[in-house]
Design a protein around this motif. Structure first.
Motif, mmCIF file in Angstrom:
data_model
loop_
_atom_site.group_PDB
_atom_site.id
_atom_site.type_symbol
_atom_site.label_atom_id
_atom_site.label_comp_id
_atom_site.label_asym_id
_atom_site.label_seq_id
_atom_site.Cartn_x
_atom_site.Cartn_y
_atom_site.Cartn_z
ATOM 1 N N SER A 186 19.516 -9.460 -0.149
ATOM 2 C CA SER A 186 19.579 -9.740 -1.585
ATOM 3 C C SER A 186 18.633 -8.853 -2.386
ATOM 4 C CB SER A 186 19.235 -11.209 -1.836
ATOM 5 O OG SER A 186 17.951 -11.477 -1.296
ATOM 6 N N ASP A 187 17.627 -8.258 -1.719
ATOM 7 C CA ASP A 187 16.660 -7.444 -2.459
ATOM 8 C C ASP A 187 16.979 -5.954 -2.396
ATOM 9 O OD1 ASP A 187 16.190 -7.345 0.216
ATOM 10 O OD2 ASP A 187 14.000 -7.419 0.071
ATOM 11 N N VAL A 188 18.233 -5.618 -2.091
ATOM 12 C CA VAL A 188 18.629 -4.221 -2.029
ATOM 13 C C VAL A 188 19.249 -3.798 -3.356
ATOM 14 C CG1 VAL A 188 20.237 -2.568 -0.976
ATOM 15 C CG2 VAL A 188 18.962 -4.176 0.453
ATOM 16 N N ALA A 189 18.797 -2.657 -3.870
ATOM 17 C CA ALA A 189 19.386 -2.092 -5.079
ATOM 18 C C ALA A 189 20.121 -0.814 -4.704
ATOM 19 C CB ALA A 189 18.293 -1.775 -6.092
ATOM 20 N N THR A 190 21.262 -0.598 -5.323
ATOM 21 C CA THR A 190 22.086 0.576 -5.020
ATOM 22 C C THR A 190 22.622 1.184 -6.307
ATOM 23 O OG1 THR A 190 22.784 -0.391 -2.929
ATOM 24 C CG2 THR A 190 24.143 1.391 -3.786
ATOM 25 N N ALA A 191 22.669 2.510 -6.340
ATOM 26 C CA ALA A 191 23.313 3.175 -7.470
ATOM 27 C C ALA A 191 23.878 4.494 -6.971
ATOM 28 C CB ALA A 191 22.318 3.432 -8.595
ATOM 29 N N ARG A 192 24.901 4.970 -7.650
ATOM 30 C CA ARG A 192 25.486 6.257 -7.263
ATOM 31 C C ARG A 192 25.274 7.253 -8.399
ATOM 32 N NH1 ARG A 192 28.555 5.510 -2.656
ATOM 33 N NH2 ARG A 192 29.472 7.602 -2.791
ATOM 34 N N THR A 193 25.114 8.495 -8.024
ATOM 35 C CA THR A 193 24.973 9.534 -9.041
ATOM 36 C C THR A 193 25.565 10.826 -8.496
ATOM 37 O OG1 THR A 193 23.438 10.673 -10.514
ATOM 38 C CG2 THR A 193 22.670 10.251 -8.276
ATOM 39 N N VAL A 194 25.590 11.838 -9.343
ATOM 40 C CA VAL A 194 26.174 13.122 -8.951
ATOM 41 C C VAL A 194 25.134 14.217 -9.198
ATOM 42 C CG1 VAL A 194 28.001 14.803 -9.441
ATOM 43 C CG2 VAL A 194 28.508 12.357 -9.481
ATOM 44 N N VAL A 195 24.979 15.078 -8.206
ATOM 45 C CA VAL A 195 24.037 16.197 -8.339
ATOM 46 C C VAL A 195 24.505 17.130 -9.452
ATOM 47 C CG1 VAL A 195 23.070 18.214 -7.162
ATOM 48 C CG2 VAL A 195 23.380 16.066 -5.915
ATOM 49 N N ARG A 196 23.567 17.555 -10.295
ATOM 50 C CA ARG A 196 23.941 18.401 -11.432
ATOM 51 C C ARG A 196 23.526 19.855 -11.246
ATOM 52 N NH1 ARG A 196 25.087 15.043 -15.903
ATOM 53 N NH2 ARG A 196 24.772 12.887 -15.273
ATOM 54 N N ASN A 197 22.354 20.044 -10.680
ATOM 55 C CA ASN A 197 21.889 21.439 -10.587
ATOM 56 C C ASN A 197 22.646 22.165 -9.471
ATOM 57 O OD1 ASN A 197 20.428 19.663 -8.849
ATOM 58 N ND2 ASN A 197 19.127 21.398 -8.288
ATOM 59 N N PRO A 198 22.881 23.485 -9.647
ATOM 60 C CA PRO A 198 23.760 24.229 -8.734
ATOM 61 C C PRO A 198 23.331 24.175 -7.270
ATOM 62 C CG PRO A 198 23.228 25.555 -10.678
ATOM 63 C CD PRO A 198 22.400 24.316 -10.762
ATOM 64 N N LEU A 199 22.038 24.247 -7.024
ATOM 65 C CA LEU A 199 21.576 24.350 -5.638
ATOM 66 C C LEU A 199 21.255 22.989 -5.012
ATOM 67 C CD1 LEU A 199 19.305 27.528 -5.895
ATOM 68 C CD2 LEU A 199 21.625 27.351 -4.981
ATOM 69 N N GLY A 200 21.434 21.927 -5.776
ATOM 70 C CA GLY A 200 21.234 20.601 -5.210
ATOM 71 C C GLY A 200 19.800 20.341 -4.781
ATOM 72 N N LEU A 201 19.654 19.516 -3.747
ATOM 73 C CA LEU A 201 18.309 19.140 -3.294
ATOM 74 C C LEU A 201 17.765 20.218 -2.362
ATOM 75 C CD1 LEU A 201 18.835 15.317 -2.638
ATOM 76 C CD2 LEU A 201 17.862 16.423 -4.651
ATOM 77 N N HIS A 202 17.525 21.408 -2.914
ATOM 78 C CA HIS A 202 16.859 22.441 -2.114
ATOM 79 C C HIS A 202 15.368 22.135 -2.113
ATOM 80 C CE1 HIS A 202 15.255 24.851 -5.536
ATOM 81 N NE2 HIS A 202 16.293 24.357 -6.176
ATOM 82 N N ALA A 203 14.573 23.076 -1.638
ATOM 83 C CA ALA A 203 13.174 22.770 -1.321
ATOM 84 C C ALA A 203 12.398 22.050 -2.431
ATOM 85 C CB ALA A 203 12.458 24.060 -0.936
ATOM 86 N N ARG A 204 12.329 22.655 -3.616
ATOM 87 C CA ARG A 204 11.462 22.069 -4.641
ATOM 88 C C ARG A 204 11.971 20.708 -5.127
ATOM 89 N NH1 ARG A 204 11.001 21.764 -10.039
ATOM 90 N NH2 ARG A 204 13.058 22.691 -10.225
ATOM 91 N N PRO A 205 13.243 20.593 -5.473
ATOM 92 C CA PRO A 205 13.735 19.271 -5.883
ATOM 93 C C PRO A 205 13.599 18.223 -4.779
ATOM 94 C CG PRO A 205 15.300 20.979 -6.492
ATOM 95 C CD PRO A 205 14.279 21.641 -5.640
#
Lengths: 253, 216
Positions: free
Chosen positions: A168-187
């Motif tokens: 019951s204490d789990v939160a969930t949300a969905r989103t979409v990556v916006r920047n071209p390179l996604g979750l590369h090193a710095r992000p």
């Protein structure tokens, strides 16, 4: 002062480049080098290693995690620790890949973790050079019965995908990556630091959101849909904050 | 009749001599299955050790372990690659177990055992992998047997040196599974391991130094 890193490499340029990468993701962590032999050629030097360790500890490092690049670099570090009894209690040699281990350790140290946790994150980095987690296949692909094209190969599900968060204490949300390179090193480092600040389990596509390497291994790019979950006190805030970061495009979108 | 500090220093100087003589041979062996620097590296290391022994203002060395510790730290500093830390650790562990003015028969065995333990733990090596361990392991076994048979320290060292020599030669047909030579796989067979060869040289020098003693 947080835990510091010492990069022991045969090559000064390799160590400098790795330090640069670690610094980009963990700007407040001290990353020192002991690279090359005494004449500046390729090799390692007991003196350089001992001096660097002694200096880091004298400068107030809470501890030092050492990353070494090749066999004889490992032997040199072990010799330095065996020769000076003052070093071993506060110095740990990580059994980890050099670059991935340094980056993972730096990000964990940046979060204020202790010596054991920093070593553990460096040593966990080896999964990032194994097969990538086939998260999208699991979520979007046809069922395993549907035939070879969509078959989920259990062996490809590397240990990075944690048990699902339920309750019951789990939160969930969905989103979409916006920047071209996604979750590369710095992000990825930014997300990992943020996720870690809540002190509860946070997952992105099932992987540990506090692990920069697992986030990078997701191989995201602009348009990739991500599910963010968290469990425990403040789960809603954690999910909203992480989603907000991703939505912000990291200043790159 | 024990082996004292004078013996230990003589051992080190004799090692520097035999390594200088064998420098090209070691380098050639290493060129065939390694990176070709073992002879030069070890030569430079033991020359540096002798230079330290010759320093006029050095602290007085009263125990065998004092000499061996000097060898250990100098080799670790001066010898590149894996052989510096490996030989350094062997001498360091031996030094820790020989902190006395002289070593007797059982002391020689303990010293050699400590050296072997240092190399195996630091190098994570086992017998049969075509390394220094393949010379050092039979040397320890032979020394143990000689000591059990009631032989004196010099005879124990001689037994160890002979066994190390045979052990080094026995590495010729082996396929390396540890160290740089392991990258060659099957092609490493047919060549003597340079680390095993130099180990035999070092133990031979220990025997020579003991035989050259005043009591012989």
């Amino acid at each position: 002062m947080s835990v510091a890193l010492l990069l022991v490499s045969h090559s000064a340029r390799l160590a400098d480049g790795t330090a640069e990468l670690a610094h980009e993701m963990a700007p407040d962590v001290v990353v020192a080098n002991a690279a090359g032999d005494v004449d500046g050629g390729l090799g390692t030097s007991l003196e350089k290693v001992t001096e660097a360790l002694t200096d880091l500890l004298a400068d107030g490092a809470a501890g030092v995690v050492v990353l070494a690049d090749l066999g004889s670099a490992v032997l040199t570090v072990e010799s330095a620790l065996e020769l000076d009894d003052d070093l071993p209690p506060r110095v740990r040699l990580a059994s980890a890949p050099f670059v991935e281990g340094a980056v993972a350790a730096a990000v964990t140290a940046q979060q204020g973790a202790g010596l054991d946790a920093v070593v553990a994150s460096a040593e966990g980095a080896v999964t990032s050079i194994g097969p990538r987690p086939v998260v999208e296949l699991v979520e979007a692909g046809p069922s395993p019965d549907a035939g070879p094209a969509g078959t989920v190969v259990a062996g490809e599900l590397v240990g990075t995908v944690g048990a699902p968060l339920r309750g019951s204490d789990v939160a969930t949300a969905r989103t979409v990556v916006r920047n071209p390179l996604g979750l590369h090193a710095r992000p990825a480092a930014l997300v990992a630091r943020t996720a870690a600040s809540f002190g509860i389990p946070v997952r992105i596509q099932g992987v540990d959101a506090t692990s920069v390497l697992q986030l990078m291994a997701l191989g995201t790019a602009a348009g990739t849909e991500l599910e963010v979950t968290a469990q425990g006190p403040g789960a809603e805030t954690a999910v909203a904050t992480v989603v907000g970061l991703i939505d912000g495009g990291f200043g790159e979108a | 009749m024990g082996l004292d500090v004078v013996w230990a220093e003589r051992w080190v100087r004799r090692t520097a001599e035999v390594v200088a003589e064998a420098k090209d041979e070691l380098t050639e062996l290493d060129r065939q299955i390694g990176d070709g620097d073992h002879g030069e590296n070890l030569h430079r290391g033991f020359q540096a050790v002798v230079a330290k022994l010759d320093e006029p203002d050095a602290a007085e060395r009263t125990e065998v372990g004092d000499v061996l510790k000097l060898v250990a730290t100098t080799l670790m500093s001066k010898v590149g690659g894996a052989s510096g830390p490996l030989y350094g650790t062997a001498f360091l562990r031996a030094a820790k177990r020989s902190a006395r003015p002289e070593v007797d028969t059982s002391g020689v065995v303990v010293l050699l055992e400590a050296a072997l333990e240092g190399v195996t733990s630091r190098g994570r090596a086992e017998p049969g992998e075509k390394t220094m361990v393949d010379a050092l392991t039979p040397a320890v076994e032979a020394a143990t047997a000689a000591a059990a048979a009631g032989q004196d320290p010099v005879e124990v060292l001689a037994a160890a040196a002979d066994a190390a020599e045979a052990g080094a030669r026995a590495t010729v047909p082996m396929v390396a599974t540890k160290g740089r030579a392991s990258y060659l796989g099957e092609r490493s067979a047919g060549h003597e391991d340079p680390g095993a060869r130099s180990t035999a040289l070092v133990l031979g020098a220990a025997r020579d130094a003991a035989l050259a003693g005043p009591d012989r």
